[in-house]
Write a protein that holds these residues in place. Structure first.
Motif: not given
Lengths: 114, 109
Positions: B36, B38, B89, B99-101
């Motif tokens: 993703y 953002q 992400f 999700f990852g950070t």
């Protein structure tokens, strides 16, 4: 095709109050998932609703609750707000009939708890 | 518990260069790996995804690779442009999306 919408965009509450956030799914989707995104972090899964029933939950206390309506729109309710509840709340819609969990996110509601 | 690690946390590149972001997941039942993008003030936007029965997928300047044995997957962006600047992400999905950070990518003109 209508995308995922959320309301309100911003909200300010005080500690101890209750809040309701709303989400309309993308057209044709039957599943809604809610996420909490703290500043500088990735989204954290709260819960998912499919056909008006909760279909999975993350590590959030019971004061986080939800609803899904027959038109697949959804609400997230948070009781007894705490300062740490300040975050961006995201909903995502998907079509659970698919084998893979392809999710499409709304713009989010920014909640500030004072 | 289930966990997704993402590196680096920040990445600065010159316009036209390539960018690579790497993720590692812990749940061997994960079978779907989306990425993703953002932008500030917006929700995450799905840019590409890969499923467990595929090792590599490409969409124009974006490619994703998956190594299920090592539980690694990576995002590759070639010919970066300033409008690629955003937070990216990775995520891994079994019964829920983890999700990852995030990686803050800055592309300088």
């Amino acid at each position: 095709e209508t995308g995922v919408t959320q309301s309100p965009t911003h909200l300010i509450k005080t500690r101890g109050q209750q809040v309701t956030l709303r989400c309309s799914s993308q057209s044709g989707h039957n599943t809604v998932s809610w996420y909490q995104q703290a500043l500088g972090q990735g989204p954290q899964f709260i819960f998912q609703y499919y056909r008006e029933e909760e279909n999975g939950r993350g590590n959030f206390p019971p004061r986080f609750s939800g609803l899904q309506f027959p038109n697949y729109s959804s609400e997230l309710n948070v009781n007894a707000l705490e300062l740490d509840d300040s975050a961006l709340y995201l909903c995502a819609s998907s079509l659970l009939a698919l084998a893979y969990n392809e999710q499409f996110f709304g713009p989010g509601t920014r909640l500030t708890v004072l | 518990g289930e966990n997704v690690e993402q590196h680096p946390s920040t990445l600065s590149v010159q316009e036209g260069d390539s960018a690579v972001i790497k993720c590692t997941y812990s749940d061997s039942a994960s079978n779907y790996f989306p990425w993703y993008k953002q932008e500030l003030g917006k929700g995450p936007q799905l840019i590409i995804d890969i499923r467990s029965n595929v090792g590599e997928k490409k969409d124009q300047r974006i490619a994703v690779t998956l190594n299920k044995t090592a539980k690694h997957f990576s995002l590759h962006i070639t010919e970066t442009q300033p409008e690629d600047s955003a937070v990216y992400f990775c995520a891994a999905s079994g019964d829920k999306l983890i999700f990852g950070t995030g990686t803050r990518l800055q592309v300088f003109p």
